[in-house]
Design a protein around this motif. Structure first.
Motif, PDB file in Angstrom:
ATOM      1  N   VAL A  44       0.865  -1.164   0.000  1.00  0.00           N
ATOM      2  CA  VAL A  44       0.000   0.000   0.000  1.00  0.00           C
ATOM      3  C   VAL A  44       0.912   1.227   0.000  1.00  0.00           C
ATOM      4  CG1 VAL A  44      -1.776   1.255   1.265  1.00  0.00           C
ATOM      5  CG2 VAL A  44      -1.741  -1.248   1.277  1.00  0.00           C
ATOM      6  N   PRO A  45       0.713   2.132  -0.979  1.00  0.00           N
ATOM      7  CA  PRO A  45       1.583   3.325  -0.992  1.00  0.00           C
ATOM      8  C   PRO A  45       1.323   4.192   0.247  1.00  0.00           C
ATOM      9  CG  PRO A  45      -0.186   3.526  -2.606  1.00  0.00           C
ATOM     10  CD  PRO A  45      -0.272   2.145  -2.036  1.00  0.00           C
ATOM     11  N   VAL A  46       2.426   4.707   0.756  1.00  0.00           N
ATOM     12  CA  VAL A  46       2.339   5.575   1.920  1.00  0.00           C
ATOM     13  C   VAL A  46       1.957   6.968   1.424  1.00  0.00           C
ATOM     14  CG1 VAL A  46       3.656   6.569   3.829  1.00  0.00           C
ATOM     15  CG2 VAL A  46       4.101   4.218   3.080  1.00  0.00           C
ATOM     16  N   ARG A  47       0.995   7.599   2.061  1.00  0.00           N
ATOM     17  CA  ARG A  47       0.533   8.919   1.624  1.00  0.00           C
ATOM     18  C   ARG A  47       1.632   9.957   1.809  1.00  0.00           C
ATOM     19  NH1 ARG A  47      -5.074   8.765   4.785  1.00  0.00           N
ATOM     20  NH2 ARG A  47      -5.792   6.836   3.871  1.00  0.00           N
ATOM     21  N   GLY A  48       1.730  10.764   0.824  1.00  0.00           N
ATOM     22  CA  GLY A  48       2.697  11.868   0.895  1.00  0.00           C
ATOM     23  C   GLY A  48       4.099  11.438   0.591  1.00  0.00           C
ATOM     24  N   ALA A  49       4.315  10.174   0.235  1.00  0.00           N
ATOM     25  CA  ALA A  49       5.695   9.756  -0.072  1.00  0.00           C
ATOM     26  C   ALA A  49       6.000  10.131  -1.510  1.00  0.00           C
ATOM     27  CB  ALA A  49       5.826   8.246   0.097  1.00  0.00           C
TER      28      ALA A  49
END
Length: 177
Positions: free
Chosen positions: A171-176
């Motif tokens: 799951v992509p990390v937000r703001g990365a």
């Protein structure tokens, strides 16, 4: 031949007859006593023989049961010996590419490691999960959300270890960036 019988002789013959009758009566009484004694002994011996026969039958039933249990124990021992030899051979050769393990998780914590998924399901049945329970994929819920959960692991020779057969979705990390 003529014999003359006197009173004295007749009295002696009478006395001898009475004595003979008395001896015969005593002999009959002795014979009756001996007969009763032998009949009692025969009854006692017969009763002991019947009890011994009943005990013999009981012991025979117990012995047959013990022999059956022994045969079953020997069969199980033979099967365990075969399984032990197979496990030793597998341990000596070490893991190979594609070997699998199944880990049974209890609320996300490793509970037991099994050779197959079926073995893990069978163990959960001993912990109260019905044998016909439907196992559903966990989706994106955390492992701790499930009472019982199974995870498959496959041996990866390149990393010299077992990896999850179905790794979690990244799951992509937000703001990365």
């Amino acid at each position: 031949m003529i014999r003359i019988v006197t009173r004295k002789r007749l009295a002696l013959l009478e006395a001898d007859a009475h004595a003979a009758f008395e001896r015969a009566r005593q002999a009959r009484a002795g014979a009756a006593t001996a007969s009763e004694h032998h009949a009692r002994e025969l009854r006692q011996v017969t009763e002991r023989a019947e009890r011994a026969e009943a005990h013999t039958e009981e012991v025979s039933v117990l012995l047959n049961g013990a022999v059956g249990e022994l045969a079953e124990g020997q069969r199980l021992l033979l099967l365990m010996g075969i399984e032990l030899r197979r496990a030793r051979a597998e341990l000596e050769r070490g893991p190979e590419q594609g070997d699998t393990l199944t880990v049974l998780l209890h609320y996300g914590e490793a509970h037991t490691i099994y050779r197959s998924r079926a073995d893990a399901y069978a163990d959960t049945a001993t912990h109260g999960v019905p044998a016909d329970a439907v196992w559903v994929p966990s989706g994106d819920r955390p492992p701790s959300a499930f009472r019982w959960r199974v995870e498959a692991f496959v041996y990866d020779a390149a990393s010299n270890g077992f990896r999850r057969a179905f790794p979690p979705v990244a799951v992509p990390v937000r703001g990365a960036a």
